[in-house]
Motif scaffolding. Structure first.
Motif, PDB file in Angstrom:
ATOM      1  N   ALA A  81      32.963 -60.739-122.904  1.00 15.27           N
ATOM      2  CA  ALA A  81      32.236 -60.939-124.181  1.00 15.27           C
ATOM      3  C   ALA A  81      32.588 -62.217-124.874  1.00 15.27           C
ATOM      4  CB  ALA A  81      32.695 -59.767-125.294  1.00 15.27           C
ATOM      5  N   ALA A  82      33.908 -62.780-124.717  1.00 14.92           N
ATOM      6  CA  ALA A  82      34.265 -64.245-125.426  1.00 14.92           C
ATOM      7  C   ALA A  82      33.485 -65.138-124.586  1.00 14.92           C
ATOM      8  CB  ALA A  82      35.844 -64.049-125.480  1.00 14.92           C
ATOM      9  N   GLN A  83      33.410 -65.067-123.088  1.00 13.13           N
ATOM     10  CA  GLN A  83      32.819 -66.273-122.554  1.00 13.13           C
ATOM     11  C   GLN A  83      31.330 -66.195-122.902  1.00 13.13           C
ATOM     12  OE1 GLN A  83      33.406 -66.298-118.414  1.00 13.13           O
ATOM     13  NE2 GLN A  83      35.873 -66.084-118.456  1.00 13.13           N
ATOM     14  N   ALA A  84      30.812 -65.166-123.246  1.00 14.19           N
ATOM     15  CA  ALA A  84      29.422 -65.090-123.266  1.00 14.19           C
ATOM     16  C   ALA A  84      29.154 -65.361-124.973  1.00 14.19           C
ATOM     17  CB  ALA A  84      28.833 -63.806-123.015  1.00 14.19           C
ATOM     18  N   GLY A  85      30.138 -65.334-125.962  1.00 14.20           N
ATOM     19  CA  GLY A  85      29.900 -65.654-127.290  1.00 14.20           C
ATOM     20  C   GLY A  85      29.268 -64.479-127.862  1.00 14.20           C
ATOM     21  N   ILE A  86      29.448 -63.207-127.331  1.00 13.51           N
ATOM     22  CA  ILE A  86      28.935 -61.958-128.264  1.00 13.51           C
ATOM     23  C   ILE A  86      30.053 -60.845-128.403  1.00 13.51           C
ATOM     24  CG2 ILE A  86      26.631 -62.480-126.887  1.00 13.51           C
ATOM     25  CD1 ILE A  86      27.561 -60.178-124.729  1.00 13.51           C
ATOM     26  N   SER A  87      29.873 -59.938-129.133  1.00 11.18           N
ATOM     27  CA  SER A  87      30.508 -58.943-129.762  1.00 11.18           C
ATOM     28  C   SER A  87      30.761 -58.170-128.517  1.00 11.18           C
ATOM     29  CB  SER A  87      30.205 -58.287-130.910  1.00 11.18           C
ATOM     30  OG  SER A  87      29.084 -57.466-130.531  1.00 11.18           O
ATOM     31  N   LEU A  88      31.764 -57.156-128.371  1.00 14.95           N
ATOM     32  CA  LEU A  88      32.105 -56.301-127.376  1.00 14.95           C
ATOM     33  C   LEU A  88      31.046 -55.260-127.212  1.00 14.95           C
ATOM     34  CD1 LEU A  88      34.105 -55.726-124.992  1.00 14.95           C
ATOM     35  CD2 LEU A  88      35.217 -54.306-126.449  1.00 14.95           C
ATOM     36  N   ARG A  89      30.620 -54.828-128.501  1.00 19.43           N
ATOM     37  CA  ARG A  89      29.495 -53.702-128.708  1.00 19.43           C
ATOM     38  C   ARG A  89      28.156 -54.401-127.979  1.00 19.43           C
ATOM     39  NH1 ARG A  89      27.580 -50.842-134.277  1.00 19.43           N
ATOM     40  NH2 ARG A  89      25.863 -49.629-133.431  1.00 19.43           N
ATOM     41  N   THR A  90      27.755 -55.804-128.398  1.00 22.01           N
ATOM     42  CA  THR A  90      26.659 -56.263-127.677  1.00 22.01           C
ATOM     43  C   THR A  90      26.798 -56.465-126.173  1.00 22.01           C
ATOM     44  OG1 THR A  90      26.208 -57.233-129.639  1.00 22.01           O
ATOM     45  CG2 THR A  90      25.056 -58.110-127.578  1.00 22.01           C
ATOM     46  N   LEU A  91      27.979 -56.427-125.940  1.00 16.92           N
ATOM     47  CA  LEU A  91      28.158 -56.651-124.424  1.00 16.92           C
ATOM     48  C   LEU A  91      27.991 -55.535-123.754  1.00 16.92           C
ATOM     49  CD1 LEU A  91      29.328 -58.341-121.829  1.00 16.92           C
ATOM     50  CD2 LEU A  91      31.554 -57.355-122.248  1.00 16.92           C
ATOM     51  N   TYR A  92      28.349 -54.197-124.140  1.00 17.88           N
ATOM     52  CA  TYR A  92      28.162 -52.932-123.678  1.00 17.88           C
ATOM     53  C   TYR A  92      26.720 -52.734-123.615  1.00 17.88           C
ATOM     54  CZ  TYR A  92      33.277 -52.383-123.817  1.00 17.88           C
ATOM     55  OH  TYR A  92      34.483 -52.103-124.138  1.00 17.88           O
ATOM     56  N   ARG A  93      25.948 -52.957-124.539  1.00 15.82           N
ATOM     57  CA  ARG A  93      24.543 -52.758-124.879  1.00 15.82           C
ATOM     58  C   ARG A  93      23.849 -53.542-123.688  1.00 15.82           C
ATOM     59  NH1 ARG A  93      24.169 -53.385-129.703  1.00 15.82           N
ATOM     60  NH2 ARG A  93      23.366 -55.298-129.931  1.00 15.82           N
ATOM     61  N   ASP A  94      24.155 -54.815-123.576  1.00 17.15           N
ATOM     62  CA  ASP A  94      23.633 -55.626-122.416  1.00 17.15           C
ATOM     63  C   ASP A  94      23.758 -55.194-121.047  1.00 17.15           C
ATOM     64  OD1 ASP A  94      22.582 -57.201-124.775  1.00 17.15           O
ATOM     65  OD2 ASP A  94      23.715 -58.894-124.244  1.00 17.15           O
ATOM     66  N   ILE A  95      25.130 -54.865-120.918  1.00 17.56           N
ATOM     67  CA  ILE A  95      25.254 -54.235-119.587  1.00 17.56           C
ATOM     68  C   ILE A  95      24.391 -52.858-119.338  1.00 17.56           C
ATOM     69  CG2 ILE A  95      27.006 -53.180-118.115  1.00 17.56           C
ATOM     70  CD1 ILE A  95      29.008 -55.457-119.015  1.00 17.56           C
ATOM     71  N   ALA A  96      24.094 -52.190-120.048  1.00 19.82           N
ATOM     72  CA  ALA A  96      23.490 -51.000-119.959  1.00 19.82           C
ATOM     73  C   ALA A  96      22.112 -51.428-119.715  1.00 19.82           C
ATOM     74  CB  ALA A  96      23.526 -50.226-121.168  1.00 19.82           C
ATOM     75  N   THR A  97      21.583 -52.375-120.211  1.00 19.70           N
ATOM     76  CA  THR A  97      19.998 -53.042-120.070  1.00 19.70           C
ATOM     77  C   THR A  97      19.858 -53.653-118.649  1.00 19.70           C
ATOM     78  OG1 THR A  97      19.766 -53.570-122.496  1.00 19.70           O
ATOM     79  CG2 THR A  97      18.373 -54.620-121.020  1.00 19.70           C
ATOM     80  N   LEU A  98      20.858 -54.361-118.209  1.00 20.35           N
ATOM     81  CA  LEU A  98      20.862 -54.977-117.001  1.00 20.35           C
ATOM     82  C   LEU A  98      20.756 -53.929-115.780  1.00 20.35           C
ATOM     83  CD1 LEU A  98      23.142 -57.997-117.303  1.00 20.35           C
ATOM     84  CD2 LEU A  98      20.550 -57.898-117.368  1.00 20.35           C
ATOM     85  N   ARG A  99      21.752 -52.707-116.163  1.00 15.77           N
ATOM     86  CA  ARG A  99      21.619 -51.649-114.899  1.00 15.77           C
ATOM     87  C   ARG A  99      20.412 -51.217-114.921  1.00 15.77           C
ATOM     88  NH1 ARG A  99      27.566 -49.399-116.729  1.00 15.77           N
ATOM     89  NH2 ARG A  99      28.931 -50.545-115.167  1.00 15.77           N
ATOM     90  N   GLU A 100      19.821 -50.859-116.064  1.00 13.17           N
ATOM     91  CA  GLU A 100      18.372 -50.102-116.145  1.00 13.17           C
ATOM     92  C   GLU A 100      17.589 -51.217-115.367  1.00 13.17           C
ATOM     93  OE1 GLU A 100      17.794 -49.628-120.077  1.00 13.17           O
ATOM     94  OE2 GLU A 100      18.850 -48.055-120.620  1.00 13.17           O
ATOM     95  N   GLN A 101      17.625 -52.477-115.409  1.00  8.93           N
ATOM     96  CA  GLN A 101      16.647 -53.292-114.889  1.00  8.93           C
ATOM     97  C   GLN A 101      16.859 -53.469-113.156  1.00  8.93           C
ATOM     98  OE1 GLN A 101      16.573 -56.933-116.992  1.00  8.93           O
ATOM     99  NE2 GLN A 101      15.427 -55.929-118.779  1.00  8.93           N
ATOM    100  N   GLY A 102      18.283 -52.792-112.690  1.00  6.17           N
ATOM    101  CA  GLY A 102      18.407 -52.865-111.430  1.00  6.17           C
ATOM    102  C   GLY A 102      19.714 -53.614-110.970  1.00  6.17           C
ATOM    103  N   ALA A 103      20.252 -54.187-111.893  1.00  7.63           N
ATOM    104  CA  ALA A 103      21.525 -55.075-111.640  1.00  7.63           C
ATOM    105  C   ALA A 103      22.666 -54.288-111.183  1.00  7.63           C
ATOM    106  CB  ALA A 103      21.947 -55.614-112.946  1.00  7.63           C
ATOM    107  N   ARG A 104      23.197 -54.175-110.069  1.00  8.83           N
ATOM    108  CA  ARG A 104      24.442 -53.615-109.637  1.00  8.83           C
ATOM    109  C   ARG A 104      25.687 -54.013-110.171  1.00  8.83           C
ATOM    110  NH1 ARG A 104      24.413 -54.182-103.347  1.00  8.83           N
ATOM    111  NH2 ARG A 104      26.075 -52.636-103.908  1.00  8.83           N
ATOM    112  N   ILE A 105      25.936 -53.665-111.568  1.00  3.32           N
ATOM    113  CA  ILE A 105      27.177 -54.118-112.312  1.00  3.32           C
ATOM    114  C   ILE A 105      27.897 -53.017-112.156  1.00  3.32           C
ATOM    115  CG2 ILE A 105      28.157 -54.709-114.445  1.00  3.32           C
ATOM    116  CD1 ILE A 105      25.419 -55.962-115.391  1.00  3.32           C
ATOM    117  N   GLU A 106      29.035 -52.769-111.436  1.00  5.28           N
ATOM    118  CA  GLU A 106      30.123 -52.066-111.339  1.00  5.28           C
ATOM    119  C   GLU A 106      31.442 -52.266-112.468  1.00  5.28           C
ATOM    120  OE1 GLU A 106      31.485 -51.422-107.406  1.00  5.28           O
ATOM    121  OE2 GLU A 106      29.107 -51.312-106.886  1.00  5.28           O
ATOM    122  N   GLY A 107      31.842 -51.050-112.929  1.00  5.83           N
ATOM    123  CA  GLY A 107      33.011 -51.084-113.826  1.00  5.83           C
ATOM    124  C   GLY A 107      32.506 -50.357-115.062  1.00  5.83           C
ATOM    125  N   ASP A 108      33.826 -50.149-115.900  1.00  5.28           N
ATOM    126  CA  ASP A 108      33.743 -49.209-117.049  1.00  5.28           C
ATOM    127  C   ASP A 108      34.725 -50.329-118.248  1.00  5.28           C
ATOM    128  OD1 ASP A 108      32.201 -46.859-116.604  1.00  5.28           O
ATOM    129  OD2 ASP A 108      33.649 -46.995-114.897  1.00  5.28           O
TER     130      ASP A 108
END
Length: 237
Positions: free
Chosen positions: A27-54
Protein backbone atom coordinates in the motif's frame (compact mmCIF):
# COMPACT_ATOMS: atom_id res chain seq x y z
CA UNK A 1 -4.85 9.22 -10.42
CA UNK A 2 -7.86 7.43 -11.94
CA UNK A 3 -9.01 4.09 -10.55
CA UNK A 4 -8.00 2.29 -13.76
CA UNK A 5 -4.50 3.79 -13.59
CA UNK A 6 -4.27 2.84 -9.92
CA UNK A 7 -5.16 -0.79 -10.67
CA UNK A 8 -2.57 -0.94 -13.45
CA UNK A 9 0.05 0.50 -11.12
CA UNK A 10 -0.80 -2.11 -8.50
CA UNK A 11 -0.43 -4.88 -11.08
CA UNK A 12 2.98 -3.53 -12.07
CA UNK A 13 4.11 -3.50 -8.43
CA UNK A 14 2.91 -7.07 -7.91
CA UNK A 15 4.47 -8.24 -11.18
CA UNK A 16 7.86 -6.94 -10.06
CA UNK A 17 7.79 -9.08 -6.88
CA UNK A 18 8.75 -12.76 -6.78
CA UNK A 19 7.81 -13.24 -3.13
CA UNK A 20 4.71 -12.21 -1.18
CA UNK A 21 4.76 -8.53 -0.28
CA UNK A 22 3.10 -7.48 3.00
CA UNK A 23 -0.06 -5.44 2.55
CA UNK A 24 1.18 -2.30 4.39
CA UNK A 25 4.39 -2.24 2.31
CA UNK A 26 2.48 -2.74 -0.94
CA UNK A 27 0.00 0.00 0.00
CA UNK A 28 2.86 2.39 0.80
CA UNK A 29 4.54 1.73 -2.56
CA UNK A 30 1.22 2.27 -4.36
CA UNK A 31 0.52 5.44 -2.37
CA UNK A 32 -2.89 4.21 -1.19
CA UNK A 33 -4.50 3.24 2.11
CA UNK A 34 -4.53 -0.35 3.30
CA UNK A 35 -8.31 -0.40 2.98
CA UNK A 36 -8.09 0.75 -0.65
CA UNK A 37 -5.43 -1.89 -1.31
CA UNK A 38 -7.69 -4.70 -0.08
CA UNK A 39 -10.54 -3.38 -2.23
CA UNK A 40 -8.31 -3.09 -5.33
CA UNK A 41 -6.93 -6.61 -4.87
CA UNK A 42 -10.48 -7.94 -4.69
CA UNK A 43 -11.33 -6.09 -7.92
CA UNK A 44 -8.27 -7.47 -9.73
CA UNK A 45 -9.07 -10.99 -8.57
CA UNK A 46 -12.60 -10.62 -9.97
CA UNK A 47 -11.03 -9.64 -13.31
CA UNK A 48 -8.93 -12.81 -13.39
CA UNK A 49 -5.65 -11.76 -11.80
CA UNK A 50 -4.07 -14.68 -9.94
CA UNK A 51 -3.17 -12.78 -6.80
CA UNK A 52 -2.42 -15.13 -3.91
CA UNK A 53 -2.15 -14.16 -0.26
CA UNK A 54 -4.11 -12.71 2.61
CA UNK A 55 -3.82 -9.85 5.14
CA UNK A 56 -0.92 -10.53 7.50
CA UNK A 57 0.72 -12.90 5.00
CA UNK A 58 1.37 -10.77 1.93
CA UNK A 59 0.41 -10.83 -1.74
CA UNK A 60 2.04 -12.18 -4.88
CA UNK A 61 0.91 -12.27 -8.53
CA UNK A 62 1.32 -15.73 -10.02
CA UNK A 63 2.77 -15.98 -13.58
CA UNK A 64 0.44 -16.27 -16.51
CA UNK A 65 -1.83 -13.25 -16.03
CA UNK A 66 -1.74 -10.72 -18.87
CA UNK A 67 -4.01 -7.86 -19.73
CA UNK A 68 -6.00 -8.17 -22.97
CA UNK A 69 -4.33 -6.47 -25.96
CA UNK A 70 -7.33 -4.09 -26.23
CA UNK A 71 -8.01 -5.47 -29.73
CA UNK A 72 -5.12 -3.47 -31.20
CA UNK A 73 -3.78 -4.69 -34.53
CA UNK A 74 -0.02 -5.11 -34.96
CA UNK A 75 0.07 -1.87 -36.98
CA UNK A 76 -1.72 0.01 -34.18
CA UNK A 77 0.65 -1.39 -31.57
CA UNK A 78 3.65 -0.48 -33.72
CA UNK A 79 2.31 3.07 -34.00
CA UNK A 80 1.92 3.29 -30.21
CA UNK A 81 5.42 1.97 -29.57
CA UNK A 82 7.00 4.19 -32.25
CA UNK A 83 5.30 7.26 -30.81
CA UNK A 84 6.38 6.37 -27.28
CA UNK A 85 9.96 5.81 -28.46
CA UNK A 86 9.98 9.24 -30.12
CA UNK A 87 8.77 10.96 -26.93
CA UNK A 88 11.28 9.02 -24.80
CA UNK A 89 14.24 9.97 -26.99
CA UNK A 90 13.31 13.35 -28.45
CA UNK A 91 11.35 15.13 -25.71
CA UNK A 92 12.81 18.02 -23.74
CA UNK A 93 10.44 17.08 -20.91
CA UNK A 94 12.10 14.42 -18.70
CA UNK A 95 8.82 13.63 -16.92
CA UNK A 96 7.11 12.95 -20.25
CA UNK A 97 10.11 10.92 -21.42
CA UNK A 98 9.92 8.69 -18.33
CA UNK A 99 6.17 8.28 -18.85
CA UNK A 100 6.79 7.20 -22.46
CA UNK A 101 9.33 4.65 -21.30
CA UNK A 102 6.78 3.40 -18.79
CA UNK A 103 4.24 2.98 -21.61
CA UNK A 104 6.70 0.83 -23.57
CA UNK A 105 7.48 -1.27 -20.51
CA UNK A 106 3.80 -1.80 -19.79
CA UNK A 107 3.01 -2.77 -23.37
CA UNK A 108 5.85 -5.26 -23.34
CA UNK A 109 4.81 -6.70 -19.98
CA UNK A 110 1.10 -7.13 -20.69
CA UNK A 111 0.92 -8.39 -24.27
CA UNK A 112 0.74 -12.09 -25.05
CA UNK A 113 4.16 -13.51 -25.92
CA UNK A 114 3.61 -13.83 -29.68
CA UNK A 115 2.24 -10.31 -30.05
CA UNK A 116 4.93 -8.86 -27.79
CA UNK A 117 7.69 -10.41 -29.88
CA UNK A 118 6.07 -9.15 -33.09
CA UNK A 119 6.08 -5.58 -31.74
CA UNK A 120 9.59 -5.70 -30.24
CA UNK A 121 11.11 -7.11 -33.43
CA UNK A 122 9.19 -4.90 -35.85
CA UNK A 123 12.38 -3.05 -36.81
CA UNK A 124 10.85 0.39 -36.22
CA UNK A 125 13.22 2.65 -34.28
CA UNK A 126 13.71 6.34 -33.56
CA UNK A 127 17.27 7.58 -34.25
CA UNK A 128 19.02 9.65 -31.57
CA UNK A 129 18.75 13.42 -31.82
CA UNK A 130 21.21 15.02 -34.20
CA UNK A 131 21.46 18.15 -32.06
CA UNK A 132 20.79 19.39 -28.53
CA UNK A 133 17.24 19.06 -27.27
CA UNK A 134 15.46 22.43 -26.93
CA UNK A 135 15.65 23.69 -23.36
CA UNK A 136 12.20 23.92 -21.79
CA UNK A 137 12.33 23.26 -18.02
CA UNK A 138 8.86 24.74 -17.68
CA UNK A 139 7.21 22.06 -19.85
CA UNK A 140 5.94 19.87 -16.94
CA UNK A 141 4.28 22.90 -15.31
CA UNK A 142 2.85 23.93 -18.68
CA UNK A 143 1.41 20.47 -19.40
CA UNK A 144 -0.24 20.49 -15.98
CA UNK A 145 -1.70 23.95 -16.61
CA UNK A 146 -3.07 22.88 -20.03
CA UNK A 147 -4.60 19.75 -18.49
CA UNK A 148 -6.19 21.70 -15.61
CA UNK A 149 -7.15 24.70 -17.80
CA UNK A 150 -5.19 27.07 -15.54
CA UNK A 151 -3.94 30.53 -16.36
CA UNK A 152 -0.18 31.01 -16.01
CA UNK A 153 2.15 33.93 -15.47
CA UNK A 154 4.69 34.02 -18.28
CA UNK A 155 7.99 35.86 -18.35
CA UNK A 156 8.92 36.12 -22.00
CA UNK A 157 11.69 37.56 -24.16
CA UNK A 158 10.09 38.97 -27.31
CA UNK A 159 11.61 39.38 -30.78
CA UNK A 160 12.81 42.89 -29.92
CA UNK A 161 14.78 41.60 -26.93
CA UNK A 162 12.35 43.08 -24.42
CA UNK A 163 11.25 41.07 -21.38
CA UNK A 164 7.53 41.10 -20.74
CA UNK A 165 5.43 39.52 -17.99
CA UNK A 166 1.96 38.54 -18.96
CA UNK A 167 -0.89 36.28 -17.90
CA UNK A 168 -1.94 33.77 -20.55
CA UNK A 169 -4.35 30.87 -20.99
CA UNK A 170 -2.35 27.94 -22.43
CA UNK A 171 -4.37 25.35 -24.35
CA UNK A 172 -1.89 23.56 -26.66
CA UNK A 173 1.78 22.62 -27.01
CA UNK A 174 3.44 21.75 -30.33
CA UNK A 175 6.56 19.54 -30.31
CA UNK A 176 8.58 20.37 -33.42
CA UNK A 177 11.97 18.76 -34.11
CA UNK A 178 13.96 21.89 -33.25
CA UNK A 179 11.48 23.88 -31.18
CA UNK A 180 8.63 23.71 -28.69
CA UNK A 181 5.73 26.09 -29.18
CA UNK A 182 2.93 27.04 -26.79
CA UNK A 183 -0.42 28.32 -28.06
CA UNK A 184 -2.32 30.53 -25.62
CA UNK A 185 -4.78 33.37 -25.26
CA UNK A 186 -2.84 36.42 -24.08
CA UNK A 187 -4.66 38.73 -21.68
CA UNK A 188 -2.15 41.50 -22.46
CA UNK A 189 -2.80 41.45 -26.22
CA UNK A 190 -6.38 40.16 -26.02
CA UNK A 191 -5.59 37.75 -28.82
CA UNK A 192 -4.08 34.36 -29.56
CA UNK A 193 -0.31 34.21 -29.32
CA UNK A 194 2.41 31.58 -29.83
CA UNK A 195 5.41 31.46 -27.51
CA UNK A 196 8.71 29.77 -28.32
CA UNK A 197 10.35 27.60 -25.67
CA UNK A 198 13.76 29.20 -26.06
CA UNK A 199 12.29 32.61 -25.22
CA UNK A 200 10.35 31.60 -22.11
CA UNK A 201 12.29 32.79 -19.05
CA UNK A 202 9.83 31.63 -16.40
CA UNK A 203 6.36 30.10 -16.18
CA UNK A 204 4.23 29.90 -13.03
CA UNK A 205 0.88 28.16 -12.71
CA UNK A 206 -1.61 30.49 -10.98
CA UNK A 207 -3.79 27.58 -9.86
CA UNK A 208 -6.80 29.48 -11.23
CA UNK A 209 -8.97 28.20 -14.06
CA UNK A 210 -9.30 30.52 -17.00
CA UNK A 211 -12.89 31.52 -17.84
CA UNK A 212 -13.18 29.67 -21.15
CA UNK A 213 -13.00 25.89 -21.62
CA UNK A 214 -9.97 24.52 -23.45
CA UNK A 215 -11.93 22.86 -26.25
CA UNK A 216 -13.68 26.16 -27.02
CA UNK A 217 -10.36 27.99 -27.12
CA UNK A 218 -8.97 25.38 -29.50
CA UNK A 219 -12.03 25.74 -31.71
CA UNK A 220 -11.71 29.53 -31.84
CA UNK A 221 -7.96 29.26 -32.41
CA UNK A 222 -8.48 26.85 -35.33
CA UNK A 223 -10.86 29.31 -36.97
CA UNK A 224 -8.39 32.14 -36.32
CA UNK A 225 -5.53 30.15 -37.89
CA UNK A 226 -7.70 29.26 -40.89
CA UNK A 227 -8.45 32.93 -41.52
CA UNK A 228 -4.74 33.76 -41.19
CA UNK A 229 -3.76 31.10 -43.74
CA UNK A 230 -6.44 32.32 -46.12
CA UNK A 231 -5.15 35.89 -45.81
CA UNK A 232 -1.58 34.82 -46.56
CA UNK A 233 -2.70 32.88 -49.61
CA UNK A 234 -4.65 35.91 -50.86
CA UNK A 235 -1.60 38.14 -50.39
CA UNK A 236 0.56 35.83 -52.54
CA UNK A 237 -1.99 35.55 -55.37
Amino acid sequence: MSRAARLLQLLELLRAQRRPLPGPQLAAQAGISLRTLYRDIATLREQGARIEGDPGVGYVLRPGFTLPPLMFSEEELEALVLGARWVASQSADPVLARAAQGVMNRIGATLPEALRMAVETSGLFVPPRSGPCPTAPWLPALRQAVRAEHAVWLEYLDEAGQTTRRRVWPFAVAFFDQARLMAAWCELRQDFRHFRADRVLDLTDTGERYPERRHLLIRRWSVHMGHARHARTADRS
